[in-house]
Scaffold this motif. Structure first.
Motif, PDB file in Angstrom:
ATOM      1  N   GLN A 128       0.832  -1.213   0.000  1.00  0.00           N
ATOM      2  CA  GLN A 128       0.000   0.000   0.000  1.00  0.00           C
ATOM      3  C   GLN A 128       0.862   1.258   0.000  1.00  0.00           C
ATOM      4  O   GLN A 128       0.839   2.060   0.922  1.00  0.00           O
ATOM      5  N   ARG A 129       1.619   1.407  -1.059  1.00  0.00           N
ATOM      6  CA  ARG A 129       2.452   2.599  -1.251  1.00  0.00           C
ATOM      7  C   ARG A 129       2.581   2.839  -2.745  1.00  0.00           C
ATOM      8  O   ARG A 129       2.328   1.940  -3.550  1.00  0.00           O
ATOM      9  N   GLY A 130       2.962   4.035  -3.082  1.00  0.00           N
ATOM     10  CA  GLY A 130       3.047   4.414  -4.486  1.00  0.00           C
ATOM     11  C   GLY A 130       4.002   3.558  -5.301  1.00  0.00           C
ATOM     12  O   GLY A 130       3.784   3.323  -6.483  1.00  0.00           O
ATOM     13  N   ASP A 131       5.057   3.079  -4.683  1.00  0.00           N
ATOM     14  CA  ASP A 131       6.068   2.287  -5.386  1.00  0.00           C
ATOM     15  C   ASP A 131       5.869   0.786  -5.136  1.00  0.00           C
ATOM     16  O   ASP A 131       6.814   0.042  -4.967  1.00  0.00           O
ATOM     17  N   TRP A 132       4.611   0.349  -5.144  1.00  0.00           N
ATOM     18  CA  TRP A 132       4.297  -1.035  -4.775  1.00  0.00           C
ATOM     19  C   TRP A 132       5.009  -2.063  -5.654  1.00  0.00           C
ATOM     20  O   TRP A 132       5.395  -3.127  -5.175  1.00  0.00           O
ATOM     21  N   THR A 135       8.452  -2.397  -4.329  1.00  0.00           N
ATOM     22  CA  THR A 135       8.372  -3.111  -3.050  1.00  0.00           C
ATOM     23  C   THR A 135       8.178  -4.603  -3.288  1.00  0.00           C
ATOM     24  O   THR A 135       8.820  -5.441  -2.642  1.00  0.00           O
TER      25      THR A 135
END
Length: 188
Positions: A128-132, A135
């Motif tokens: 749950q982050r912009g750079d999923w 990640t």
């Protein structure tokens, strides 16, 4: 003698990245073997009375990992189970003491396939982050050597025909793993 009889009640543990298909594959695998199926994430959510994203938000990842280990310990005490584990269960060294009491099956899915399966999935707290996507790639790189400790590796790509085909491949590979070669069974 059937594969189920050869297994003698030994549990099968499915490991692999989130989105690998452990739950859907595990349910079908259990059915094929006449085993019971459990998903550690579902059992954990039922026991905690919270969803995994809620546990991550309110208690953090460390608390989640402790709950995950407790669920695995409880399930490992039983026999004739197919257990789909969370993607990060292999990161806790102690969990291997439970996993190694059964046959560990790694569903090895390429990153490109995982990306297409997980795009827009809001139920994965670690993504749950912009750079999923970065990640996801990082998690896969970290976990891959741990997954490689599995007894059986099933490589799955986007050309696989579905869960039934994957289950057939797993059954074949598990059978090869547990049955002695014909010449050693004869005493040669």
């Amino acid at each position: 003698m059937t594969l189920s009889q050869h297994l003698k009640g030994i549990n099968l543990y499915l490991i692999g990245m989130m989105g690998a298909g452990k739950s859907s594959t595990g349910a079908q695998l259990a059915k094929a073997l006449g085993y019971h199926f459990f998903d550690t994430d579902s059992v954990l959510e039922a026991a905690a009375g919270q969803t995994i994203p809620e546990i991550f938000e309110h208690q953090g990842e460390a608390a989640f990992r402790q709950l995950e280990t407790a669920v695995l310990a409880q399930l490992a005490a039983h026999r004739r189970l197919v257990i789909a584990t969370g993607g990060g269960i292999v990161t806790q060294q102690h969990n291997w003491s439970y996993l190694h009491h059964g046959i560990v099956i790694w569903l090895d899915v390429p990153l490109t396939v995982l990306r297409s399966r997980l795009v827009g999935d809001m139920g994965r707290p670690l993504l749950q982050r912009g750079d999923w996507e970065a990640t996801l790639a990082q998690l896969m790189a970290q976990r891959r050597p741990l997954y490689a400790q599995a007894d059986v590796q099933v490589t799955i790509d986007d050309s696989d025909q579905g869960v039934e085909t994957i289950v057939e491949r797993i059954l074949t590979l598990v059978e090869k793993r547990i049955r002695p070669p014909a010449d050693s069974a004869m005493g040669n």
